[in-house]
Design an enzyme around this catalytic site. Structure first.
Site, mmCIF file in Angstrom:
data_model
loop_
_atom_site.group_PDB
_atom_site.id
_atom_site.type_symbol
_atom_site.label_atom_id
_atom_site.label_comp_id
_atom_site.label_asym_id
_atom_site.label_seq_id
_atom_site.Cartn_x
_atom_site.Cartn_y
_atom_site.Cartn_z
ATOM 1 N N SER A 56 -16.377 -2.566 10.733
ATOM 2 C CA SER A 56 -16.253 -1.461 11.689
ATOM 3 C C SER A 56 -14.771 -1.244 11.971
ATOM 4 O O SER A 56 -14.112 -2.101 12.546
ATOM 5 C CB SER A 56 -16.997 -1.775 12.991
ATOM 6 O OG SER A 56 -16.753 -0.762 13.953
ATOM 7 N N ASN A 57 -14.240 -0.087 11.557
ATOM 8 C CA ASN A 57 -12.810 0.199 11.714
ATOM 9 C C ASN A 57 -12.586 0.940 13.028
ATOM 10 O O ASN A 57 -12.111 2.074 13.055
ATOM 11 C CB ASN A 57 -12.299 1.021 10.530
ATOM 12 C CG ASN A 57 -10.787 1.151 10.533
ATOM 13 O OD1 ASN A 57 -10.097 0.431 11.240
ATOM 14 N ND2 ASN A 57 -10.280 2.084 9.741
ATOM 15 N N ARG A 96 0.824 -1.213 0.000
ATOM 16 C CA ARG A 96 0.000 0.000 0.000
ATOM 17 C C ARG A 96 0.860 1.265 0.000
ATOM 18 O O ARG A 96 0.582 2.230 -0.709
ATOM 19 C CB ARG A 96 -0.925 -0.022 1.214
ATOM 20 C CG ARG A 96 -1.816 1.193 1.333
ATOM 21 C CD ARG A 96 -1.507 1.930 2.600
ATOM 22 N NE ARG A 96 -2.249 3.156 2.722
ATOM 23 C CZ ARG A 96 -2.059 4.036 3.677
ATOM 24 N NH1 ARG A 96 -1.160 3.803 4.622
ATOM 25 N NH2 ARG A 96 -2.728 5.157 3.705
ATOM 26 N N HIS A 140 -25.645 -16.831 14.907
ATOM 27 C CA HIS A 140 -25.476 -18.270 15.165
ATOM 28 C C HIS A 140 -26.667 -19.094 14.686
ATOM 29 O O HIS A 140 -26.607 -20.336 14.743
ATOM 30 C CB HIS A 140 -25.242 -18.513 16.657
ATOM 31 C CG HIS A 140 -24.192 -19.553 16.932
ATOM 32 N ND1 HIS A 140 -23.954 -20.607 16.079
ATOM 33 C CD2 HIS A 140 -23.295 -19.691 17.944
ATOM 34 C CE1 HIS A 140 -22.994 -21.353 16.556
ATOM 35 N NE2 HIS A 140 -22.562 -20.826 17.686
ATOM 36 N N ASP A 182 -22.134 -21.182 11.772
ATOM 37 C CA ASP A 182 -21.510 -21.871 12.911
ATOM 38 C C ASP A 182 -20.044 -21.446 13.019
ATOM 39 O O ASP A 182 -19.497 -20.774 12.143
ATOM 40 C CB ASP A 182 -21.635 -23.395 12.794
ATOM 41 C CG ASP A 182 -21.074 -23.931 11.483
ATOM 42 O OD1 ASP A 182 -20.017 -23.430 11.042
ATOM 43 O OD2 ASP A 182 -21.681 -24.842 10.895
ATOM 44 N N ASP A 222 -18.082 7.236 11.835
ATOM 45 C CA ASP A 222 -18.430 8.077 12.984
ATOM 46 C C ASP A 222 -18.645 9.500 12.490
ATOM 47 O O ASP A 222 -17.721 10.304 12.470
ATOM 48 C CB ASP A 222 -17.312 8.016 14.026
ATOM 49 C CG ASP A 222 -17.666 8.778 15.302
ATOM 50 O OD1 ASP A 222 -18.867 8.970 15.543
ATOM 51 O OD2 ASP A 222 -16.746 9.189 16.027
ATOM 52 N N GLY A 267 -9.129 -3.957 14.658
ATOM 53 C CA GLY A 267 -8.379 -3.306 15.721
ATOM 54 C C GLY A 267 -7.301 -2.403 15.151
ATOM 55 O O GLY A 267 -7.081 -2.343 13.940
#
Length: 520
Positions: free
Chosen positions: A437-438, A329, A490, A494, A387, A462
C-alpha cells in the site's frame, strides 16, 4: 414439441467451452432447473441447468468436445402444455415493442439481450450508465452499458446490430444476471439464434420477492459450482441449506445465512429491515444525504471487517535510506520511461520483495479458514493498492520472481491505468500473495495496514522525505528516508520472522548493487 437448448453467454468474452461431463443421457426425463452438463471455460467450471422439463432427445456434443456459445447444446421434447407456455413467452416478453415488430414484419424481429455471467459467483450488478438510448441504432460490439459488479466496472457490448427498442433498467438499479438487460430489433436472419436464449431465464419480477424454500429432499441441491465450493469450505451439506432461488436454488447468501444460524429468522428479518429502512429514510435532517454502499466499496467493507475480526494483526515499522536507489532510478528514468512504462520506485520495491520472499517463503503463503493448513505459494503475485474512482482496488503483478525490473514496471503501468479507470479485469484482481500500500504517495509516514485476506502480510510505504542523518564519519548528511509499516498474521508469522525478512528487503533497497547481484 422438440426444442433446442441454446448455450447462453457463460462469461465475458467467452465464445466456447469444453464439455466436461454430461449429467444426463439421451432418453432421460429431466425437470426444470435439473443440472444437465458441466462445461469448462478458461475461467471456471460452470453447471448448465435445464430450462424446461421433458425428455432428452439429442446431445449435440461428446465429452471433451468444444461447445460454441449461442449454438444448440442439446434437444429436449417438451409436452404440449409446456410447449404452449414456451410459445407464449416470447410474445409476453416483447409486448412492449409489439407495434415495432409488426411494422418490421418484413424480416425483422425483437430479441432480448440477456445479461451474461460477468464474474464467478456474481448474480447481480448495478447499472452505472446507459451508453445508448431507446431508438438508437447500434452495431455489433458497440458498448451499450457500464455495470458495476462487486469486483470491477464492466462494459457490456452489443452482440448484434439493430435498433434498441427498450432498456429494462434505470440508472442505479440492480440488474440480475441471466435476465433481459435490453431489447433490440434485428433482421430476421440474425434473430433465429437468440430467441431460445431468451427462454432460458425467468422474468425479473419473479426474483423481487425472495422466499426461502425447503431444502432439497432428494439429497441434491441446485447450486452453482462457486456456491458448492463455498459450502465445502464451511463443511456444510448443501442438501440441508434452504434455498431462496426458484425451485430451491441455493445462492451464496443462503449458505452464509445457514452458517450463521439465521435461516429461520430470514423472513421476519426482511419485514423488520423494510420497516427500519422506512424510519431511516425519514430520520436524517434536511442537510444530510444517505447513499447506499455498493460495488467495490461494499466489498471493501466486507473484506476489511472479516480480515480484522478473524486475523490477529501485529505491526512492525522500519526506516529505509533510499538515497542510492533514488539516484539509480533517476539515472535510468530518462532512458527507459515511455507511455507504456513508467519507471517509478514501485518496480524496485516489488523486485526486492520477491528476492527476499525466496528466503522467507512463509511470508508468501496463505492459510485455510480454520488455520489448520498453510499453503506456501510458488508464484510471487505482488498486489498494489490503487485509489481508483470506484474505490480501493488491489490488482497484482503475476510471477514477479520471473520478471525483470522493466517487465514489472510495464505491468505496474498497465494495472495502474486500468485500476484508475475502474476497468481492471477480474483476473488481475485474483491470486495475490502479498500486498503493498503506497499511502505515502498521498502523505503520511506511518500506517497500520489491514491484511488482504487470505494473504498473511502487507506493507504500507510512507512518503519519501529528505532528512538529516549521521554518516559513518559522524557528519550530518541529507538523506532520502522512508518509513515502512508491516502488518502480519500472528497465527503463522512471528515478530522475528518479519524483522529478518524486512532486514533483507531493506538491504536490497538500500544497496541496489546487492539486489542486482541476487537477480538471476
Amino acid at each position: 414439441m422438440i426444442k433446442d437448448f441454446i448455450l447462453p453467454d457463460i462469461g465475458e468474452g467467452v465464445v466456447e467451452c469444453e464439455l466436461v461431463e454430461w449429467l444426463v443421457a439421451e432418453g432421460d426425463t429431466v425437470t426444470e432447473d435439473q443440472p444437465i452438463a458441466d462445461v469448462m471455460t478458461d475461467k471456471a467450471l460452470v453447471q448448465i441447468p435445464a430450462v424446461h422439463g421433458g425428455v432428452i432427445k439429442k446431445l449435440h456434443y461428446k465429452k471433451g468436445d468444444i461447445a460454441i456459445v449461442h449454438e444448440p447444446l442439446y434437444s429436449v421434447e417438451i409436452d404440449g402444455e409446456v410447449a404452449d407456455e414456451v410459445a407464449a413467452e416470447p410474445a409476453a416478453d416483447t409486448q412492449v415493442v409489439q407495434s415495432d415488430s409488426q411494422q418490421g414484419a418484413g424480416g425483422k424481429r425483437v430479441e432480448e439481450f440477456l445479461l451474461p455471467d460477468i464474474g464467478e459467483g456474481i448474480v447481480e450488478c448495478e447499472l452505472v450508465e446507459w451508453l445508448v438510448q431507446e431508438g438508437d441504432m447500434v452495431v455489433e460490439d458497440q458498448p451499450i452499458a457500464d455495470v458495476m459488479t462487486d469486483k470491477a466496472l464492466v462494459q457490456i457490448p452489443a452482440i448484434k446490430s439493430g435498433k434498441v427498442v427498450k432498456l429494462h433498467y434505470r440508472k442505479g438499479q440492480l440488474a440480475q444476471v441471466h435476465t433481459p438487460l435490453f431489447s433490440i430489433e434485428v433482421e430476421g436472419e440474425e434473430g433465429t439464434l437468440a430467441a431460445p436464449v431468451a427462454d432460458t431465464v425467468t422474468a425479473a419480477s419473479e426474483s423481487q420477492d425472495v422466499e426461502l424454500h425447503a431444502p432439497a429432499g432428494n439429497g441434491k441441491a441446485l447450486a452453482s459450482p462457486a456456491v458448492r465450493r463455498l459450502a465445502r469450505s464451511y463443511d456444510i451439506d448443501l442438501s440441508l441449506v434452504p434455498g431462496s432461488g426458484k425451485h430451491g436454488r441455493v445462492y451464496k447468501e443462503d449458505v452464509e445465512r445457514f452458517r450463521s444460524g439465521e435461516a429461520v429468522k430470514a423472513k421476519a428479518a426482511k419485514v423488520q429491515d423494510q420497516s427500519e429502512q422506512t424510519v431511516a429514510a425519514v430520520a436524517p435532517s434536511a442537510g444530510d444525504r444517505v447513499e447506499p454502499i455498493r460495488g467495490v466499496k461494499a466489498v471493501m467493507a466486507k473484506m476489511m471487517t472479516e480480515s480484522v475480526s478473524t486475523i490477529p494483526h501485529f505491526t512492525y515499522c522500519e526506516e529505509l535510506d533510499l538515497t542510492e536507489l533514488v539516484a539509480l532510478r533517476e539515472s535510468m528514468k530518462a532512458r527507459y520511461s515511455s507511455d507504456d512504462l513508467k519507471l517509478t520506485m514501485m518496480p524496485f520495491f516489488m523486485k526486492a520483495m520477491s528476492l527476499a520472499l525466496t528466503q522467507f517463503p512463509g511470508i508468501n503463503s496463505r492459510v485455510n479458514e480454520d488455520c489448520s493448513e498453510q499453503t506456501f505459494l510458488a508464484s510471487h503475485n505482488i498486489g498494489m493498492a490503487v485509489d481508483s474512482k470506484v474505490g480501493l482496488l488491489v490488482p497484482n503483478v503475476k510471477d514477479v520472481q520471473q520478471k525483470s525490473i522493466l517487465e514489472v514496471a510495464a505491468e505496474i503501468t498497465r494495472l495502474t491505468k486500468d485500476a484508475r479507470s475502474g476497468r481492471v479485469s477480474p483476473g488481475d484482481l485474483k491470486g495475490g500473495s502479498i500486498s503493498i500500500s503506497n499511502i505515502g504517495a498521498l502523505g503520511g509516514t506511518v500506517a497500520t495496514p489491514i491484511i488482504n485476506k487470505p494473504e498473511v502480510a502487507i506493507v504500507a510505504l510512507g512518503k519519501l522525505q529528505t532528512l538529516p542523518r549521521f554518516n559513518d564519519k559522524g557528519e550530518v548528511e541529507a538523506r532520502k528516508i522512508m518509513q515502512v509499516s508491516w502488518s502480519g498474521d500472528h497465527r503463522v508469522i512471528d515478530g522475528g520472522t518479519i524483522a529478518r525478512f524486512c532486514n533483507l528487503w531493506k538491504q536490497y533497497l538500500e544497496s541496489p548493487q546487492e539486489m542486482l547481484l541476487a537477480m538471476h
